[in-house]
Design a protein around this motif. Structure first.
Motif, short mmCIF file in Angstrom:
data_model
loop_
_atom_site.label_atom_id
_atom_site.label_comp_id
_atom_site.label_asym_id
_atom_site.label_seq_id
_atom_site.Cartn_x
_atom_site.Cartn_y
_atom_site.Cartn_z
N LEU A 18 5.61 5.50 0.64
CA LEU A 18 4.33 5.77 -0.01
C LEU A 18 3.90 4.48 -0.74
O LEU A 18 2.81 3.98 -0.55
CB LEU A 18 4.46 6.94 -1.00
N ALA A 19 4.81 3.95 -1.54
CA ALA A 19 4.54 2.69 -2.24
C ALA A 19 5.63 1.71 -1.82
O ALA A 19 6.71 1.69 -2.41
CB ALA A 19 4.57 2.92 -3.75
N TYR B 178 -3.70 7.28 -6.66
CA TYR B 178 -2.99 6.16 -6.02
C TYR B 178 -3.71 5.68 -4.75
O TYR B 178 -3.85 4.51 -4.49
CB TYR B 178 -1.56 6.58 -5.67
N ARG B 179 -4.20 6.66 -4.00
CA ARG B 179 -4.88 6.30 -2.73
C ARG B 179 -6.34 5.94 -2.95
O ARG B 179 -7.06 5.62 -2.01
CB ARG B 179 -4.76 7.48 -1.76
N ALA C 215 -3.12 15.08 -7.98
CA ALA C 215 -3.93 14.12 -8.75
C ALA C 215 -3.35 12.71 -8.68
O ALA C 215 -4.08 11.72 -8.55
CB ALA C 215 -4.03 14.57 -10.21
N ILE C 216 -2.02 12.61 -8.72
CA ILE C 216 -1.35 11.30 -8.65
C ILE C 216 -1.62 10.65 -7.29
O ILE C 216 -1.99 9.49 -7.20
CB ILE C 216 0.17 11.43 -8.91
N LEU C 217 -1.44 11.43 -6.22
CA LEU C 217 -1.65 10.92 -4.86
C LEU C 217 -3.11 10.48 -4.67
O LEU C 217 -3.38 9.42 -4.09
CB LEU C 217 -1.28 11.97 -3.81
N ALA D 260 3.86 -4.36 -5.75
CA ALA D 260 2.44 -4.21 -6.12
C ALA D 260 2.00 -2.76 -5.96
O ALA D 260 1.32 -2.20 -6.83
CB ALA D 260 1.58 -5.12 -5.25
N ASN D 261 2.41 -2.12 -4.85
CA ASN D 261 2.03 -0.72 -4.62
C ASN D 261 2.72 0.21 -5.60
O ASN D 261 2.14 1.20 -6.06
CB ASN D 261 2.35 -0.30 -3.18
N GLU D 262 3.99 -0.10 -5.93
CA GLU D 262 4.71 0.73 -6.90
C GLU D 262 4.03 0.66 -8.27
O GLU D 262 3.92 1.65 -8.98
CB GLU D 262 6.18 0.29 -7.01
#
Length: 309
Positions: free
Chosen positions: A92-93, A306-307, A301-303, A97-99
């Motif tokens: 996912l991450a 994040y996206r 909500a987090i997903l 940077a993505n994390e």
């Protein structure tokens, strides 16, 4: 002199990892900065390696003010709530940077959950990421189909199932023997485990997939924090503000060190092919959706955040 001594506050701080670990070193630096900027008014006594309180009990100990402050791996709390497994969805991450972006999406929900329990988040730092290890070249998921895949958690077992491999639970000390005897052919784990178990003795390829970067957090009991005077509170928050980016930077440097060590011992260090990357990302999306449903509105909500939707 007596007045100064009586004004001094001492806090016990349990942490789960040994003194050589970069998380523990970061905690000690955090403690030193607090002592220095408060002129010794607040002293943190760091108890490393689970010596004061065992890892699974640290968060509860902070919550009940058995200790005022402590460090935990966030996902160790996922039995309490799936929310705490936000960082354990593979691919996912898949970079620092993505994390960081994922953490920005998750942090408000983690903060809110802890706040309701009388706990305050001070800072969070990730572990080096998980990579794919194999005895042969892996170009696509087809090359993993039917392989015996070493797993160590429900997440890694689910991942093995989705790639068409056979999940095989093996503890860290038994990894070399399991590879040598053909009990397992591949695994996904950190560079630290690869180096500690001398992976170059029993396999040939490492793919720097940065599958996921599990995070630690340092938390404080809100009532204990409230008892500190304003200047001391400020010192704690400033030390936390310095500890977070310092920890992220060290984590990334440590990871590069592990990869370099494995390469120097003859393991072929590879970037996953475009096909393998996109197949892994598809599995990551599926596992994230499954997690989002388990974690409910907060997970969704987090997903979404994040996206960027």
């Amino acid at each position: 002199m007596c007045a100064a001594a009586s004004a001094q506050t001492k806090w016990d701080m349990p942490t789960p990892y040994p003194d050589g670990n970069f998380h523990t070193k970061n905690v000690r630096e955090f403690a030193e900065q607090i002592a220095k900027s408060t002129g010794g008014k607040l002293q943190l006594q760091v108890h490393s390696n689970g010596s004061l309180i065992k890892h699974p009990e640290i968060k509860r100990a902070v919550q009940t003010a058995q200790v005022p402050i402590g460090e935990v791996l966030i996902s160790v709390l996922s039995n309490e709530s799936p929310l705490f497994a936000f960082d354990s969805n593979p691919f996912l991450a898949n970079s620092y940077a993505n994390e960081h972006k994922l953490w920005q999406a998750a942090a408000p929900h983690i903060v809110k959950r802890l706040d309701a329990q009388g706990v305050q988040l001070l800072y969070s730092v990730p572990w080096p990421p998980q990579g794919l290890y194999a005895k042969k070249e892996i170009h696509s998921l087809g090359d993993l189909k039917g392989t015996k895949f070493r797993t160590y958690s429900p997440t890694t077992s689910r991942f093995a199932e989705l790639v068409g491999a056979i999940p095989t639970t093996i503890q860290v000390p038994d990894i070399p023997q399991a590879f040598r005897t053909g009990l397992v052919d591949a695994m996904i784990t950190s560079g630290a485990t690869g180096v500690d178990s001398q992976a170059w003795d029993y396999l040939s390829h490492y793919y720097d997939t940065q599958a996921f970067l599990p995070q630690n957090m340092v938390i404080v009991n809100k009532a204990s924090f409230a008892k500190l005077d304003a200047a001391t509170q400020k010192a704690v928050l400033e030390a936390a503000k310095a500890a977070e980016p310092r920890g992220w930077k060290t984590s990334e440097a440590e990871n590069q060190g592990y990869v370099k060590t494995m390469g120097s011992h003859g393991i072929k260090i590879m970037k996953p092919s475009a096909q393998l990357s996109s197949e892994f990302e598809a599995i990551g999306r599926q596992m994230a959706e499954e997690w989002g449903k388990k974690a409910g509105a907060e997970g969704e909500a987090i997903l979404k955040a994040y996206r960027g939707k």
